[in-house]
Design a protein around this motif. Sequence first.
Motif: not given
Length: 319
Positions: A115-126
């Motif tokens: 892995a060389d890439t970082q993905v952050f996902i934040t929904d509408n509830n935090g």
Amino acid sequence: MDFPTTMFGAAYLGYVGGLFDEGFEAGFPAWLQETNEAMLLEYPFIAEINDEHIIGSAGHLYCIVPVDENATVAINRVQWNEKTQTDEVTEVLYRSESGEPVLLFANLDGIAHEADTQVFITDNNGNTCQWYPSLDAMSHLAPCTSEAGDYLSFDFTEYAWYDIPSEFAGWLSDGWTGMTALGLAGSQSTGMGWIKETMVEETGRYAYFSLRFYLEDETGGTVDLEWTYEDSDDIEKMWSGFWAIQTIPDGPSYVTLSLSLVGGNSYGVTDGPVYLCERYPLLISPSGTELLVGAGESGVCLPFMSQSTTTCVLTQAAG
């Protein structure tokens, strides 16, 4: 913190290296149609993702779809720091406050397991999840999990659809699946028959073909194939032999037929083959009443097919 069951879906689309000199929008749909047309037919939105949501231009390609359409998405290139034992951000790639699907090129050194890439996902509830796009030891998409071990991602990659004959793409996207031994032969001692009406090319006359499978176990059994001209009650040719199956539920199953000519009006006077052994890809319709037979791997045709036939549909016989 309470997490939902899944926060995003992801699919692995394959490795892309310098294929899109004319521009990604023009090259990508054509590339995916060539390498995995069934995937594109099943998820046509992938081809509609525009430049603003395409990150990178070469490498291993992933499609990421947040569940929350208002999710915030952040994507960074990272590099492991031995001294601090942490991933350090080397480049900020993408920021969005809406949850549109994105296409992401990662694992730029060509090794999908690193892995060389970082993905952050934040929904509408935090709720926030962190994922590193990569493949596991089975060459399947590495999941995103919470600290409690819950799966936060859904893998919609259709692995069995890679490297299949292109003529099966539309059928797979319409819900056709791999055949099983029981689906092919049934459970009765009388077996299960599949029929086809088609023209016998060298004669210009129509004929009825019957292919009947008998089940011995989950790997195969015996099989009979016979046909008559539509204006005759006499069997023109009768074949008998054995079949063996390799079941692939999510893609074409493969059935090997070993048949010998054993009777019929043309027995003993035919100038054609008297024995055939070939491996054929098979799909079953969602209703279970139609059987799709593809061209033989070595080019050996069944009597109701020809060299120009790529697929042939048979119907389950009544009774």
